[in-house]
Scaffold this motif. Structure first.
Motif, PDB file in Angstrom:
ATOM      1  N   ASN A   1       8.780   6.965  -1.133  1.00  0.00           N
ATOM      2  CA  ASN A   1       8.536   7.980  -2.348  1.00  0.00           C
ATOM      3  C   ASN A   1       9.039   7.242  -3.769  1.00  0.00           C
ATOM      4  OD1 ASN A   1       7.901  10.306  -3.645  1.00  0.00           O
ATOM      5  ND2 ASN A   1       9.851  11.216  -3.456  1.00  0.00           N
ATOM      6  N   SER A   2       8.292   6.214  -3.816  1.00  0.00           N
ATOM      7  CA  SER A   2       8.880   5.404  -4.876  1.00  0.00           C
ATOM      8  C   SER A   2       7.826   4.940  -5.745  1.00  0.00           C
ATOM      9  CB  SER A   2       9.472   3.912  -4.314  1.00  0.00           C
ATOM     10  OG  SER A   2       8.466   3.491  -3.583  1.00  0.00           O
ATOM     11  N   PRO A   3       7.079   5.983  -6.740  1.00  0.00           N
ATOM     12  CA  PRO A   3       6.175   5.575  -7.396  1.00  0.00           C
ATOM     13  C   PRO A   3       6.508   4.733  -8.588  1.00  0.00           C
ATOM     14  CG  PRO A   3       6.832   8.041  -7.664  1.00  0.00           C
ATOM     15  CD  PRO A   3       7.617   7.296  -6.576  1.00  0.00           C
ATOM     16  N   ASP A   4       7.727   4.697  -9.038  1.00  0.00           N
ATOM     17  CA  ASP A   4       8.270   3.746 -10.099  1.00  0.00           C
ATOM     18  C   ASP A   4       8.011   2.544  -9.684  1.00  0.00           C
ATOM     19  OD1 ASP A   4       8.769   6.249 -11.573  1.00  0.00           O
ATOM     20  OD2 ASP A   4      11.081   5.878 -11.092  1.00  0.00           O
ATOM     21  N   LEU A   5       8.262   2.063  -8.326  1.00  0.00           N
ATOM     22  CA  LEU A   5       7.922   0.680  -7.940  1.00  0.00           C
ATOM     23  C   LEU A   5       6.438   0.255  -7.791  1.00  0.00           C
ATOM     24  CD1 LEU A   5      10.648   0.702  -5.355  1.00  0.00           C
ATOM     25  CD2 LEU A   5      10.977  -0.249  -7.507  1.00  0.00           C
ATOM     26  N   ASN A   6       5.533   1.125  -7.998  1.00  0.00           N
ATOM     27  CA  ASN A   6       4.179   0.976  -7.751  1.00  0.00           C
ATOM     28  C   ASN A   6       3.770   0.932  -9.310  1.00  0.00           C
ATOM     29  OD1 ASN A   6       1.654   0.384  -6.859  1.00  0.00           O
ATOM     30  ND2 ASN A   6       1.933   1.931  -5.068  1.00  0.00           N
ATOM     31  N   PRO A   7       3.522  -0.150  -9.722  1.00  0.00           N
ATOM     32  CA  PRO A   7       2.663  -0.240 -11.337  1.00  0.00           C
ATOM     33  C   PRO A   7       1.109   0.547 -11.260  1.00  0.00           C
ATOM     34  CG  PRO A   7       2.933  -2.464 -10.198  1.00  0.00           C
ATOM     35  CD  PRO A   7       3.635  -1.473  -9.323  1.00  0.00           C
TER      36      PRO A   7
ATOM     37  N   GLN B   1       4.847  -4.597   5.886  1.00  0.00           N
ATOM     38  CA  GLN B   1       4.434  -3.620   6.888  1.00  0.00           C
ATOM     39  C   GLN B   1       4.835  -2.274   6.545  1.00  0.00           C
ATOM     40  OE1 GLN B   1       4.997  -4.649  11.110  1.00  0.00           O
ATOM     41  NE2 GLN B   1       5.090  -7.112  10.496  1.00  0.00           N
ATOM     42  N   LYS B   2       4.296  -1.233   6.979  1.00  0.00           N
ATOM     43  CA  LYS B   2       4.634   0.102   6.801  1.00  0.00           C
ATOM     44  C   LYS B   2       6.385   0.335   6.659  1.00  0.00           C
ATOM     45  CE  LYS B   2       4.230   4.612   8.310  1.00  0.00           C
ATOM     46  NZ  LYS B   2       3.682   5.715   9.474  1.00  0.00           N
ATOM     47  N   ALA B   3       6.857  -0.065   7.750  1.00  0.00           N
ATOM     48  CA  ALA B   3       8.538   0.145   7.855  1.00  0.00           C
ATOM     49  C   ALA B   3       9.329  -0.370   6.725  1.00  0.00           C
ATOM     50  CB  ALA B   3       8.873  -0.418   8.951  1.00  0.00           C
ATOM     51  N   LYS B   4       8.511  -1.429   6.013  1.00  0.00           N
ATOM     52  CA  LYS B   4       9.244  -2.116   4.749  1.00  0.00           C
ATOM     53  C   LYS B   4       9.112  -1.420   3.715  1.00  0.00           C
ATOM     54  CE  LYS B   4      10.349  -6.668   3.380  1.00  0.00           C
ATOM     55  NZ  LYS B   4      10.166  -8.145   3.505  1.00  0.00           N
ATOM     56  N   TRP B   5       8.213  -0.560   3.397  1.00  0.00           N
ATOM     57  CA  TRP B   5       7.847   0.049   2.114  1.00  0.00           C
ATOM     58  C   TRP B   5       8.812   0.916   1.604  1.00  0.00           C
ATOM     59  CZ3 TRP B   5       2.400   2.040   3.872  1.00  0.00           C
ATOM     60  CH2 TRP B   5       1.527   1.159   4.108  1.00  0.00           C
ATOM     61  N   PRO B   6       9.457   1.032   0.339  1.00  0.00           N
ATOM     62  CA  PRO B   6      10.352   1.881  -0.143  1.00  0.00           C
ATOM     63  C   PRO B   6       9.717   3.307  -0.005  1.00  0.00           C
ATOM     64  CG  PRO B   6      10.067   0.219  -1.750  1.00  0.00           C
ATOM     65  CD  PRO B   6       8.775   0.005  -0.659  1.00  0.00           C
TER      66      PRO B   6
ATOM     67  N   GLN C   1       0.775  -0.999  -0.113  1.00  0.00           N
ATOM     68  CA  GLN C   1       0.035  -0.033   0.038  1.00  0.00           C
ATOM     69  C   GLN C   1       0.777   1.144   0.117  1.00  0.00           C
ATOM     70  OE1 GLN C   1      -3.603  -0.979   3.024  1.00  0.00           O
ATOM     71  NE2 GLN C   1      -1.688  -1.780   3.967  1.00  0.00           N
ATOM     72  N   ASP C   2       0.254   2.356  -0.211  1.00  0.00           N
ATOM     73  CA  ASP C   2       1.028   3.602   0.043  1.00  0.00           C
ATOM     74  C   ASP C   2       0.946   4.245   1.384  1.00  0.00           C
ATOM     75  OD1 ASP C   2      -1.428   4.983   0.007  1.00  0.00           O
ATOM     76  OD2 ASP C   2      -1.297   5.513  -2.005  1.00  0.00           O
ATOM     77  N   GLY C   3       1.359   5.292   1.826  1.00  0.00           N
ATOM     78  CA  GLY C   3       1.311   5.961   2.950  1.00  0.00           C
ATOM     79  C   GLY C   3       0.101   6.488   3.515  1.00  0.00           C
ATOM     80  N   ALA C   4      -0.908   6.488   2.866  1.00  0.00           N
ATOM     81  CA  ALA C   4      -2.369   6.850   3.239  1.00  0.00           C
ATOM     82  C   ALA C   4      -2.698   6.612   4.767  1.00  0.00           C
ATOM     83  CB  ALA C   4      -3.404   6.574   2.130  1.00  0.00           C
ATOM     84  N   PRO C   5      -3.026   7.555   5.473  1.00  0.00           N
ATOM     85  CA  PRO C   5      -3.489   7.164   6.822  1.00  0.00           C
ATOM     86  C   PRO C   5      -4.330   5.827   7.128  1.00  0.00           C
ATOM     87  CG  PRO C   5      -3.775   9.628   6.335  1.00  0.00           C
ATOM     88  CD  PRO C   5      -3.457   9.035   4.916  1.00  0.00           C
ATOM     89  N   ALA C   6      -5.399   5.786   5.989  1.00  0.00           N
ATOM     90  CA  ALA C   6      -6.134   4.513   6.233  1.00  0.00           C
ATOM     91  C   ALA C   6      -5.339   3.236   5.994  1.00  0.00           C
ATOM     92  CB  ALA C   6      -7.310   4.696   5.189  1.00  0.00           C
ATOM     93  N   HIS C   7      -4.385   3.402   5.189  1.00  0.00           N
ATOM     94  CA  HIS C   7      -3.289   2.132   5.266  1.00  0.00           C
ATOM     95  C   HIS C   7      -2.409   2.051   6.159  1.00  0.00           C
ATOM     96  CE1 HIS C   7      -3.849   3.119   0.391  1.00  0.00           C
ATOM     97  NE2 HIS C   7      -4.881   2.770   0.972  1.00  0.00           N
TER      98      HIS C   7
END
Length: 148
Positions: free
Chosen positions: A92-98, A85-90, A61-67
């Motif tokens: 500011n990485s829109p290129d990694l999120n299709p 989990q949140k701590a593992k997400w890269p 998911q992205d960093g939205a508060p609901a997520h």
């Protein structure tokens, strides 16, 4: 979305706040669960199975508060075997999120339709664009559409 298919488009009702509870009950436990439980191997990207094995997916998911809400993170840990989990997400990485590419395609398709002057027209145009998105998805993810 997955490398095999797309879920149905979930349009948030006008005036609805997207908080953790709404996200968990309406989207994750509703639309998402319905989509990942599909077992059809044929049909459009909106009809066929999104995953082959639950253990092989990574739910991101992205960093939205609901997520990032604590209860949402707990729901995901309990229901998604390979949840990041949140701590593992890269960061500011829109290129990694299709999904970012998919949103761009959807926006372009909606802009092709007649002027969207009301919320009802916008929703109709979004749903029409989403249901016709199969061919465009095949262009950017050819493995999703073998033989097409």
């Amino acid at each position: 979305m997955s490398h095999q298919a797309l879920s149905e488009l979930h349009v948030i009702p006008q005036g609805q706040t997207i908080n953790g509870e709404y996200y968990r009950t309406k989207i994750l436990a509703g639309s998402y669960k319905d989509a990942i439980n599909r077992r059809t191997k044929n049909g459009s990207v909106l009809q066929r199975a999104m995953i082959s094995k639950m253990s092989e997916i990574i739910f991101m998911q992205d960093g939205a508060p609901a997520h990032t809400a604590k209860l949402t993170q707990e729901w995901c840990k309990q229901n998604l075997p390979a949840f990041w989990q949140k701590a593992k997400w890269p960061r500011n990485s829109p290129d990694l999120n299709p999904i970012e590419n998919l949103w761009s395609i959807l926006k372009d398709k909606v802009e092709e339709f007649e002027q969207t002057s009301t919320v009802n027209n916008l929703v109709k145009n979004l749903e029409k664009a989403w249901s016709g998105i199969s061919r465009d998805v095949c262009k950017i993810w050819p493995p999703v559409c073998p033989g097409e």
